[in-house]
Design an enzyme around this catalytic site. Structure first.
Site, PDB file in Angstrom:
ATOM      1  N   CYS A  91      -6.975 -11.954   0.633  1.00  0.00           N
ATOM      2  CA  CYS A  91      -6.429 -10.801   1.342  1.00  0.00           C
ATOM      3  C   CYS A  91      -4.945 -11.020   1.569  1.00  0.00           C
ATOM      4  O   CYS A  91      -4.529 -12.136   1.897  1.00  0.00           O
ATOM      5  CB  CYS A  91      -7.154 -10.655   2.681  1.00  0.00           C
ATOM      6  SG  CYS A  91      -6.556  -9.282   3.672  1.00  0.00           S
ATOM      7  N   LEU A  92      -4.148  -9.975   1.397  1.00  0.00           N
ATOM      8  CA  LEU A  92      -2.690 -10.109   1.559  1.00  0.00           C
ATOM      9  C   LEU A  92      -2.298 -10.457   3.001  1.00  0.00           C
ATOM     10  O   LEU A  92      -1.199 -10.936   3.234  1.00  0.00           O
ATOM     11  CB  LEU A  92      -1.978  -8.829   1.113  1.00  0.00           C
ATOM     12  CG  LEU A  92      -2.077  -8.521  -0.394  1.00  0.00           C
ATOM     13  CD1 LEU A  92      -1.427  -7.184  -0.702  1.00  0.00           C
ATOM     14  CD2 LEU A  92      -1.452  -9.632  -1.225  1.00  0.00           C
ATOM     15  N   HIS A 133     -13.874  -4.020   0.952  1.00  0.00           N
ATOM     16  CA  HIS A 133     -12.888  -4.858   1.653  1.00  0.00           C
ATOM     17  C   HIS A 133     -11.816  -3.983   2.311  1.00  0.00           C
ATOM     18  O   HIS A 133     -11.484  -4.164   3.484  1.00  0.00           O
ATOM     19  CB  HIS A 133     -12.265  -5.837   0.641  1.00  0.00           C
ATOM     20  CG  HIS A 133     -11.196  -6.718   1.193  1.00  0.00           C
ATOM     21  ND1 HIS A 133     -11.307  -8.097   1.245  1.00  0.00           N
ATOM     22  CD2 HIS A 133      -9.975  -6.437   1.711  1.00  0.00           C
ATOM     23  CE1 HIS A 133     -10.200  -8.599   1.778  1.00  0.00           C
ATOM     24  NE2 HIS A 133      -9.373  -7.623   2.056  1.00  0.00           N
ATOM     25  N   GLU A 134     -11.290  -3.009   1.557  1.00  0.00           N
ATOM     26  CA  GLU A 134     -10.212  -2.160   2.087  1.00  0.00           C
ATOM     27  C   GLU A 134     -10.721  -1.200   3.155  1.00  0.00           C
ATOM     28  O   GLU A 134     -10.057  -0.967   4.163  1.00  0.00           O
ATOM     29  CB  GLU A 134      -9.520  -1.387   0.960  1.00  0.00           C
ATOM     30  CG  GLU A 134      -8.911  -2.248  -0.149  1.00  0.00           C
ATOM     31  CD  GLU A 134      -8.026  -3.372   0.359  1.00  0.00           C
ATOM     32  OE1 GLU A 134      -7.410  -3.241   1.436  1.00  0.00           O
ATOM     33  OE2 GLU A 134      -7.967  -4.411  -0.326  1.00  0.00           O
TER      34      GLU A 134
HETATM   35 NI    NI Z   1      -7.442  -7.435   2.821  1.00  0.00          NI
END
Ligand code: NI
Length: 167
Positions: A91-92, A133-134
């Site tokens: 994840c960013l 996830h988003e």
């Molecule tokens: Ni993420």
């Protein structure tokens, strides 16, 4: 276009729940362009508005290898889920750490495109994982929330070490 700054765990704003988009206007188009630019620049395959401190139900993604299939997903809703799949996710907002998460293997997604037209998308594999996830981000949930407390502690330590090394 502009690069947006990405909130880093454990920023409490990652826990905020996003509100539905109601105006499909030029400002939305410009925000989605900025999100895509930020996502590509960060080598991400998905980015949620929550991660750039905008509490609106929007995420961008591109899981293609050519990086030429940008998608802007607005007001997403999962209508149907089938099966399970385990995938090592990153994840960013958690740069440098990865963990296996169990998700639905396939799903049907209803969403609006940038013009405000309703769409239906059938997704499986990486696309289905990325969508879940988003979408979680828009509800203030990160992939860490799917892990055991032991695994979470291990990854938190790793994150701290990576940050110390970076400063
Ligand atoms: Ni993420």
């Amino acid at each position: 276009m502009a690069l947006l700054s990405i909130l880093q765990y454990p920023d409490p704003r990652l826990k905020l729940v996003a509100k539905p988009v109601s105006e499909f206007d030029a400002a939305l188009q410009s925000f989605c362009d900025d999100m895509l630019e930020t996502m590509y620049k960060s080598n991400g395959i998905g980015l949620a508005a929550t991660q750039v401190n905008v509490q609106q139900r929007i995420f961008t993604l591109d899981i293609s290898t050519t990086l030429k299939q940008p998608k802007c997903i607005i007001n997403p809703k999962i209508l149907d889920r089938i099966g399970t799949i385990v995938w090592e996710e990153g994840c960013l907002s958690f740069p440098g750490v990865y963990a296996k998460v169990t998700r639905s293997a396939a799903l049907t997604l209803e969403y609006y495109n940038i013009q405000g037209t309703p769409q239906i998308l059938q997704a499986d594999g990486l696309l289905a994982i990325c969508i879940q996830h988003e979408l979680d981000h828009l509800d203030g949930i990160t992939f860490f929330d799917h892990l055991s407390s032991l695994k979470k502690r291990m990854l938190r330590n790793k994150l701290e070490k990576l940050r110390e090394r970076a400063t």
